[in-house]
Design a protein around this motif. Structure first.
Motif: not given
Length: 147
Positions: A93-96, A100-105
């Motif tokens: 999910v982080a890869q997906g 959209h958001s590098k920090a969140f991922a």
């Protein structure tokens, strides 16, 4: 104790996230290679993320509402290994989410990687103790033990 109205799902439900995330990543690649509609890949990515969130909440609820049931699953020689899918699903999910958001991922990936490492250490430690039913030993595990 009053029965829970929430479905108390098995850890194997994290496999749904793996399938959706894999399909989403493949669709994104197909968009880059063949120009297929980008929207479908994004919808699949968010479907994977929504499924991951729902499965994570329901699985955590199982540990809170029915800890004996969750511990029995963790002690099972086959079902226990599906618990590790939670970390792998989180990393997918982080890869997906990366575009959209590098920090969140990055944070989500770190959470998934930490969970996966902790699960691997815990599960491998149990396997190396040797206190388990010999019938639960697969040829691959046996090969690892004699090397």
């Amino acid at each position: 104790m009053e029965p829970s109205k929430l479905p108390l799902i098995p850890a194997s439900f994290f496999g749904m996230v793996l399938g959706l995330a894999g399909l989403a990543n493949t669709w994104r690649l197909a968009h880059n290679l063949w120009g297929l509609p980008e929207l479908i890949g994004e919808l699949l990515t968010f479907a994977a993320a929504a499924t991951w969130l729902l499965v994570s909440i329901l699985y955590l609820a199982k540990w809170v509402l029915r800890p004996a049931m969750a511990k029995a699953e963790a002690a099972h020689p086959v079902q226990c290994c599906f618990i590790g899918l939670g970390g792998v699903a989180t990393m997918l999910v982080a890869q997906g989410m990366l575009p959209h958001s590098k920090a969140f991922a990055t944070g989500l990936f770190a959470l998934g990687a930490t969970y996966t490492l902790a699960f691997a250490v815990w599960r491998t430690g149990l396997l190396l103790r040797g206190e388990r039913d010999i019938g639960a030993t697969t040829p691959r595990q046996y090969r690892l033990r004699i090397m």
